[in-house]
Design a protein around this motif. Structure first.
Motif, short mmCIF file in Angstrom:
data_model
loop_
_atom_site.label_atom_id
_atom_site.label_comp_id
_atom_site.label_asym_id
_atom_site.label_seq_id
_atom_site.Cartn_x
_atom_site.Cartn_y
_atom_site.Cartn_z
N SER A 69 77.51 144.38 128.83
CA SER A 69 76.36 145.00 129.51
C SER A 69 75.91 144.20 130.72
O SER A 69 75.27 144.75 131.62
CB SER A 69 75.19 145.15 128.53
N ASP A 70 76.23 142.91 130.76
CA ASP A 70 75.86 142.08 131.91
C ASP A 70 76.57 142.57 133.17
O ASP A 70 75.98 142.59 134.26
CB ASP A 70 76.20 140.62 131.65
N ASP A 73 74.86 145.68 134.33
CA ASP A 73 73.59 145.36 135.00
C ASP A 73 73.82 144.90 136.42
O ASP A 73 73.13 145.33 137.36
CB ASP A 73 72.85 144.27 134.22
N VAL A 113 70.13 150.92 131.98
CA VAL A 113 70.21 149.97 133.10
C VAL A 113 69.08 150.19 134.09
O VAL A 113 69.19 149.80 135.26
CB VAL A 113 71.58 150.05 133.82
N ALA A 116 67.70 146.92 135.72
CA ALA A 116 68.62 146.38 136.72
C ALA A 116 68.61 147.22 137.99
O ALA A 116 68.60 146.70 139.11
CB ALA A 116 70.03 146.30 136.15
N LYS A 152 68.08 136.28 132.82
CA LYS A 152 67.60 137.12 131.72
C LYS A 152 66.71 136.36 130.74
O LYS A 152 65.78 136.91 130.17
CB LYS A 152 68.78 137.74 130.98
#
Length: 321
Positions: A69-70, A73, A113, A116, A152
């Motif tokens: 998921s990083d 983002d 997201v 982000a 984060k």
């Protein structure tokens, strides 16, 4: 490795806020004893929050590795930066409406997201006079996306964090390619009679929509920006653009969690402070994206630090009597 990344995220958030505030205070056209005193006070109380947050950040470190998921983002930040810039410059919406529209669309359409993407929208608020091409904005968005992942674990729940990450990306690209930022006479202190109440109201309304109406922080802030951007320039033509910008800026304060600033009273006080900080930092980094969020971030850290200082002094006094 993870601890190092977390340290980088913590440092760049503080450094970006410090650079904005410091740059404003040394502007020869804007510096004054009152401004320096006010800025110094912000630094002092903000440092209290930064010290506490440093302990919280690393004491809670669990060594969790990067997740898929990083990457999503980071890409969302980059894509939203480019989209916002196109809407703002080429479609003619202007920075406030463009960012707010992207925020609303992200909050409703891509909630996984949305945070982000909202961060990226602040990068895209950059002025074409300073960032004349989409490619430069995308580069700044990519840097902000990487910073978003790194940060984060730092200052979670403080409003303005997303904009601070956006300003980091813009300022870094500006430093690398030698961008000359715009110049302005700044905002006169007489406007505080307008900016302070507008900012306080915008922050509280955002918090109410976010928490009490359960819309979430992104959608709550974006809707406030959208309404302000559409109505204030029409209702008060002379200063409408300024007030819409202030309202959008303070909406980021309203994205703070209750654990950070408390309920509406604390949010309102931080919003009012944001209306003052907005004036202080007006001459610095003109045309860079993320400046409004960084203004809100400085205000939130300062109020949280001041509250902690007052509580600490009160506790010591009670112990001595």
């Amino acid at each position: 490795m993870q601890r190092l990344v977390r340290a980088v995220g913590y440092i760049l958030l503080l450094a970006t806020a410090a650079v904005l505030l410091g740059s404003a205070l040394v502007e020869p056209t804007h510096v004054s004893f009152a401004g320096v005193g006010f800025g110094g006070s912000l630094v002092l109380v903000g440092a209290v929050t930064a010290t506490v947050e440093r302990r919280n950040t690393f004491d809670s470190f669990d060594g969790t590795s990067f997740e898929p998921s990083d990457a999503a983002d980071a890409l969302a930040v980059t894509a939203a930066a480019g989209l916002t810039y196109v809407l703002s410059v080429h479609a003619g919406f202007g920075p406030v409406l463009a960012s707010a529209l992207v925020g609303v669309a992200a909050g409703l359409g891509i909630p996984d997201v949305d945070t982000a993407a909202y961060c990226g929208s602040f990068v895209g608020m950059a002025s074409p006079a300073v960032f004349p091409s989409v490619s430069l904005v995308l580069a700044a968005g990519l840097l902000s996306g990487l910073a978003f992942v790194a940060a984060k674990g730092s200052f979670a729940g403080f409003g303005g964090k997303l904009g601070t990450l956006a300003l980091f990306g813009c300022a870094t690209i500006g430093l690398l390619i030698g961008i000359d930022y715009g110049t302005t006479a700044g905002v006169q202190w007489g406007h505080a009679a307008l900016t302070v109440p507008i900012a306080a109201v915008a922050a509280v309304v955002t918090a109410v929509m976010s928490v009490r109406c359960e819309l979430g922080a992104v959608l709550g802030s974006a809707l406030v920006g959208l309404v302000a951007g559409l109505t204030l320039p029409v209702v008060v033509p002379d200063v409408g653009e300024l007030l819409a910008t202030v309202a959008f800026c303070a909406s980021f304060v309203g994205m703070s969690t209750r654990e950070r600033l408390g309920r509406e009273v604390g949010i309102g006080l931080a919003g009012a402070l944001c209306g003052l900080v907005f004036i202080v930092v007006a001459p610095a980094f003109v045309g860079a994206g993320g400046k409004l969020g960084t203004t809100a971030f400085i205000s939130c850290l300062a109020l949280a630090g001041a509250d902690r200082l007052v509580t600490s002094v009160g506790d010591r006094f009670e112990m001595s009597v």
